[in-house]
Write an enzyme that holds these catalytic residues in place. Sequence first.
Site, PDB file in Angstrom:
ATOM      1  N   LYS A  79       0.802  -1.291  -0.122  1.00 17.95           N
ATOM      2  CA  LYS A  79      -0.011   0.078  -0.104  1.00 17.95           C
ATOM      3  C   LYS A  79       0.785   1.414   0.070  1.00 17.95           C
ATOM      4  O   LYS A  79       0.805   2.273  -0.683  1.00 17.95           O
ATOM      5  CB  LYS A  79      -0.923  -0.064   1.283  1.00 17.95           C
ATOM      6  CG  LYS A  79      -1.931  -1.013   1.225  1.00 17.95           C
ATOM      7  CD  LYS A  79      -2.644  -1.350   2.084  1.00 17.95           C
ATOM      8  CE  LYS A  79      -3.885  -2.396   2.082  1.00 17.95           C
ATOM      9  NZ  LYS A  79      -4.638  -2.914   3.176  1.00 17.95           N
ATOM     10  N   GLN A 134      -4.888  -1.824   9.290  1.00 15.79           N
ATOM     11  CA  GLN A 134      -4.867  -3.228   8.674  1.00 15.79           C
ATOM     12  C   GLN A 134      -5.461  -4.323   9.794  1.00 15.79           C
ATOM     13  O   GLN A 134      -5.110  -4.327  10.979  1.00 15.79           O
ATOM     14  CB  GLN A 134      -3.310  -3.482   8.607  1.00 15.79           C
ATOM     15  CG  GLN A 134      -3.201  -4.826   7.840  1.00 15.79           C
ATOM     16  CD  GLN A 134      -3.639  -4.707   6.445  1.00 15.79           C
ATOM     17  OE1 GLN A 134      -3.399  -3.796   5.778  1.00 15.79           O
ATOM     18  NE2 GLN A 134      -4.326  -5.765   5.950  1.00 15.79           N
ATOM     19  N   ASP A 176     -11.401   2.455   3.789  1.00  8.94           N
ATOM     20  CA  ASP A 176     -11.825   1.136   3.695  1.00  8.94           C
ATOM     21  C   ASP A 176     -13.243   1.120   3.594  1.00  8.94           C
ATOM     22  O   ASP A 176     -13.897  -0.143   3.280  1.00  8.94           O
ATOM     23  CB  ASP A 176     -11.334   0.163   4.865  1.00  8.94           C
ATOM     24  CG  ASP A 176     -10.210  -0.667   4.620  1.00  8.94           C
ATOM     25  OD1 ASP A 176      -9.978  -0.765   3.461  1.00  8.94           O
ATOM     26  OD2 ASP A 176      -9.570  -1.049   5.793  1.00  8.94           O
TER      27      ASP A 176
END
Length: 284
Positions: A53, A97, A120
């Site tokens: 990422k 994460q 997200d």
Amino acid sequence: MAILIDGKETAKAVREKIHSEVEAFAAETGKRPGLAVVIVGEDPASQVYVRNKHKACAEVGMYSEVHELPADTDEETLLSLIARLNADEKINGILVQLPLPKHLDEKKVILAIDPKKDVDAFHPVNVGKIMIGDFTFAPCTPAGVMELLHHYGIDVCGKHCVIIGRSNIVGKPQAMLMLKENATVTVCHSRTVGLADIVRGADIVVAAVGRPKFVTAEMVKDGAVVVDVGINRTAEGKLCGDVDFDAVEPKASYITPVPGGVGPMTITMLLKNTLAAAREQLKK
Ligand code: NAD
């Protein structure tokens, strides 16, 4: 023979477009969209995702920072880092994460992220926005599936889309995104009765189960579009999806391979979401 939906090539094309949009944004505002990725613990797979990422952000000209916290980090420390990132003007997107170590409450952590920075799209505010079809960004994997379909000119309007899997990160938001584009959607799951018959009626199948070769040729009608979200490892350690690719491919009109299908799109959509978040935040 099916047309192969090439996720690598599509991701490259979309990232090039994002890169030029980031440069235009920077020229106009003097700022670069910024992403903060938070990782707790040393899970090797998570570390690889986070590194990818970070690298992807640099490639499209975005600012990014990685916060690596030890596995025994307490809740207060993590929440105060999120509060700091919520207030940081350099940061437009925050990604924690998952999975988190067991002692940390994932729901509480997701709730702590400012919904405007929740790239997200896991915060209930964003989940609700997706439900009503009025959203800035959608969860990366189902958004990536839609981007692939668009890229290949596959219109879901009026089609029967059958999604296998109902998780909050893939199956459910996938259903909402397809519904928004006027598909007729059926969501199947582990308690579905007569799953094979339902899948056989699908014009478009999205498999997000997490079981190798779950979708067999007998379950797919001639000419169906087959999208494989699954990422599994065979006993030999090879990566494979949820679809029995060799058997299904001759029947399908379009099919995604694993690897190289949906996978490369996920980080691409994270970049797209971060740029969208930066634009939204500038408006305010
Ligand atoms: P999950 O385990 O949360 O959900 C799996 C779903 O499959 C559940 O809703 C369950 O009801 C359903 N299911 C399980 N057994 C079934 C059965 N026998 N019949 C019908 N349905 C059944 O998984 P997830 O997070 O949604 O991920 C699904 C797969 O997609 C996994 O392989 C995961 O690794 C992969 N994935 C890939 C990406 C990517 O970037 N390509 C991103 C996220 C997840």
